[in-house]
Motif scaffolding. Structure first.
Motif, mmCIF file in Angstrom:
data_model
loop_
_atom_site.group_PDB
_atom_site.id
_atom_site.type_symbol
_atom_site.label_atom_id
_atom_site.label_comp_id
_atom_site.label_asym_id
_atom_site.label_seq_id
_atom_site.Cartn_x
_atom_site.Cartn_y
_atom_site.Cartn_z
ATOM 1 N N THR A 129 49.791 49.468 38.618
ATOM 2 C CA THR A 129 48.434 49.187 38.163
ATOM 3 C C THR A 129 47.450 49.639 39.241
ATOM 4 O O THR A 129 47.579 49.239 40.397
ATOM 5 C CB THR A 129 48.255 47.689 37.879
ATOM 6 O OG1 THR A 129 49.210 47.292 36.883
ATOM 7 C CG2 THR A 129 46.850 47.385 37.383
ATOM 8 N N VAL A 130 46.491 50.462 38.854
ATOM 9 C CA VAL A 130 45.494 50.997 39.788
ATOM 10 C C VAL A 130 44.140 50.386 39.449
ATOM 11 O O VAL A 130 43.604 50.622 38.366
ATOM 12 C CB VAL A 130 45.412 52.537 39.713
ATOM 13 C CG1 VAL A 130 44.480 53.070 40.802
ATOM 14 C CG2 VAL A 130 46.793 53.168 39.840
ATOM 15 N N VAL A 131 43.585 49.601 40.380
ATOM 16 C CA VAL A 131 42.333 48.897 40.118
ATOM 17 C C VAL A 131 41.157 49.591 40.798
ATOM 18 O O VAL A 131 41.334 50.547 41.551
ATOM 19 C CB VAL A 131 42.437 47.424 40.558
ATOM 20 C CG1 VAL A 131 43.531 46.715 39.776
ATOM 21 C CG2 VAL A 131 42.699 47.305 42.057
ATOM 22 N N LYS A 132 39.959 49.094 40.540
ATOM 23 C CA LYS A 132 38.751 49.716 41.081
ATOM 24 C C LYS A 132 38.641 49.575 42.590
ATOM 25 O O LYS A 132 38.163 50.472 43.287
ATOM 26 C CB LYS A 132 37.498 49.111 40.435
ATOM 27 C CG LYS A 132 37.375 49.360 38.944
ATOM 28 C CD LYS A 132 36.111 48.689 38.402
ATOM 29 C CE LYS A 132 35.990 48.860 36.902
ATOM 30 N NZ LYS A 132 34.760 48.215 36.369
ATOM 31 N N TRP B 18 38.309 39.444 41.800
ATOM 32 C CA TRP B 18 38.665 39.802 40.419
ATOM 33 C C TRP B 18 40.025 40.481 40.384
ATOM 34 O O TRP B 18 40.896 40.135 39.577
ATOM 35 C CB TRP B 18 37.591 40.722 39.837
ATOM 36 C CG TRP B 18 37.790 41.029 38.385
ATOM 37 C CD1 TRP B 18 38.557 42.034 37.862
ATOM 38 C CD2 TRP B 18 37.244 40.321 37.262
ATOM 39 N NE1 TRP B 18 38.525 42.011 36.489
ATOM 40 C CE2 TRP B 18 37.719 40.969 36.100
ATOM 41 C CE3 TRP B 18 36.393 39.227 37.136
ATOM 42 C CZ2 TRP B 18 37.366 40.545 34.828
ATOM 43 C CZ3 TRP B 18 36.039 38.808 35.859
ATOM 44 C CH2 TRP B 18 36.521 39.457 34.721
ATOM 45 N N PHE B 19 40.216 41.451 41.277
ATOM 46 C CA PHE B 19 41.462 42.219 41.248
ATOM 47 C C PHE B 19 42.590 41.526 42.005
ATOM 48 O O PHE B 19 43.764 41.823 41.765
ATOM 49 C CB PHE B 19 41.202 43.642 41.740
ATOM 50 C CG PHE B 19 40.276 44.389 40.820
ATOM 51 C CD1 PHE B 19 40.658 44.661 39.522
ATOM 52 C CD2 PHE B 19 39.005 44.760 41.227
ATOM 53 C CE1 PHE B 19 39.810 45.312 38.637
ATOM 54 C CE2 PHE B 19 38.146 45.418 40.354
ATOM 55 C CZ PHE B 19 38.552 45.692 39.058
ATOM 56 N N GLY C 179 44.835 49.982 44.892
ATOM 57 C CA GLY C 179 43.449 50.345 44.634
ATOM 58 C C GLY C 179 42.811 50.835 45.912
ATOM 59 O O GLY C 179 43.334 50.618 47.016
ATOM 60 N N PRO C 180 41.677 51.510 45.817
ATOM 61 C CA PRO C 180 40.984 51.986 47.017
ATOM 62 C C PRO C 180 40.352 50.834 47.788
ATOM 63 O O PRO C 180 40.138 49.743 47.247
ATOM 64 C CB PRO C 180 39.915 52.928 46.453
ATOM 65 C CG PRO C 180 39.673 52.424 45.068
ATOM 66 C CD PRO C 180 40.981 51.887 44.575
#
Length: 333
Positions: A33-36, A42-43, A66-67
């Protein structure tokens, strides 16, 4: 005797080889899963769902990346690396859907299953999952704002970025709803916070200086109401300026308690993380999501399915929750 020892050793070695698992056994399918952005609550909450799905389904491995900052280019590079590694499935919450169309196409061309969330404009996805109808969600925010403002006065909207599709849809849904009230005036719409509470704070201070008579703020990113609330509180305007938007209960509790933020709405990121991984595994097993299906997760018990802009589908749930000072303690995140 030396020959007997050699034969015995060979027999032991062959026995061990036969007892060992096959060397060419296929690894468990990997869903990433790649998040914002990493580090945002939230993530962090979403990762709980990703981990829970992997724990409940040992036939797959699950993880979240994620970044370090909300940047579409950095997110794209992470996906490129996953394509190079040839993972089994990628679940993405895009910072800017248009910026990752190319890399998602390359993933799908290699047979990688692609699932997205908050990206219903994407052509290169097999399933995009939306927690609810985004225009209706934006209108819902704005209707609460309108009631708080007495249906009159200046108001503004915030988004994580202009590339964050759902945030823009919520802002547009709010603007459309406000047309019902001729005395409401939208000023400086779609202020970008880039998912940074400090940026939201600075932008809110700027707006309060420019429009000292402003009566309402509609937040888009999950941390916008935190930055806006801080600016409103410091200006001594708690309870005089209405602040409503996306948020999480723990993050916003201080401002809900003080009355600086009147209400927040959200969908549980943990459930969203879980459902993305569940759908990814369904795709790996050749299964389909169908209209009216119960996916076994709160808010996704009777999903609607429609064709997306590409070859994939858009799956929509009914997962939003409204929270104010009276009930935020019911949600421990």
């Amino acid at each position: 005797m030396p020959m007997i020892r050699k034969l015995t050793a060979l027999a032991v070695a062959l026995g061990a080889l036969c007892a060992a698992p096959p060397l060419l056994a296929k690894d468990a399918p990997s869903i990433v899963t790649v998040v914002k952005i990493t580090g945002e609550n939230w993530f962090t909450r979403m990762n709980e769902g990703v981990v829970a799905y992997g724990r409940d389904n040992p036939g797959v491995t699950t993880s979240e990346i994620g970044p370090a900052k909300a940047d579409a280019a950095q997110q794209g590079r992470l996906i490129e690396d996953l394509v190079a590694r040839n993972v089994s499935a990628i679940a993405v919450v895009p910072m800017d859907p248009s910026a990752i169309e190319g890399v998602l196409k390359r993933a799908m061309d290699r047979g990688i299953k692609v699932v997205t969330h908050e990206g219903d404009s994407l052509k290169n996805t097999l399933v995009d999952i939306e927690a609810f109808d985004n225009t209706a969600f934006g209108a819902h925010f704005n209707e609460q704002l309108a009631q708080c403002m007495g249906k009159s006065g200046k108001w503004t909207s915030f988004v994580g970025s202009l590339g964050s599709l759902t945030h823009v849809q919520w802002a547009d849904g709010g603007a459309e709803n406000a047309k019902k009230y001729p005395q409401m005036q939208l000023v400086s719409p779609k202020n970008e916070s880039f998912n940074d509470a400090n940026r939201a704070y600075e932008k809110a201070r700027e707006i309060l200086r420019k429009y000292p008579d402003i009566k309402g703020f509609q937040g888009g990113s999950a941390i916008d109401v935190i930055g806006i609330g801080r600016a409103v509180e410091e200006a001594g305007l708690s309870g005089k300026v209405c602040v409503i938007g996306l948020g999480l209960p723990k993050d916003t509790s201080k401002y809900l308690e003080s009355g600086t933020v009147q209400s927040i709405s959200f969908w549980d990121p943990k459930d969203a993380g879980y459902i993305m991984n569940k759908v990814a595994q369904m795709l790996l097993e050749g299964k389909q999501v169908t209209d009216g299906m119960d996916l076994g997760v709160p808010g996704y018990n009777k999903v609607s399915v429609k064709k997306g802009p590409g070859k994939g589908i858009i799956v929509t749930g009914q997962a939003w929750v409204d929270v104010n000072k009276s009930n935020y303690r019911q949600y421990p995140f």
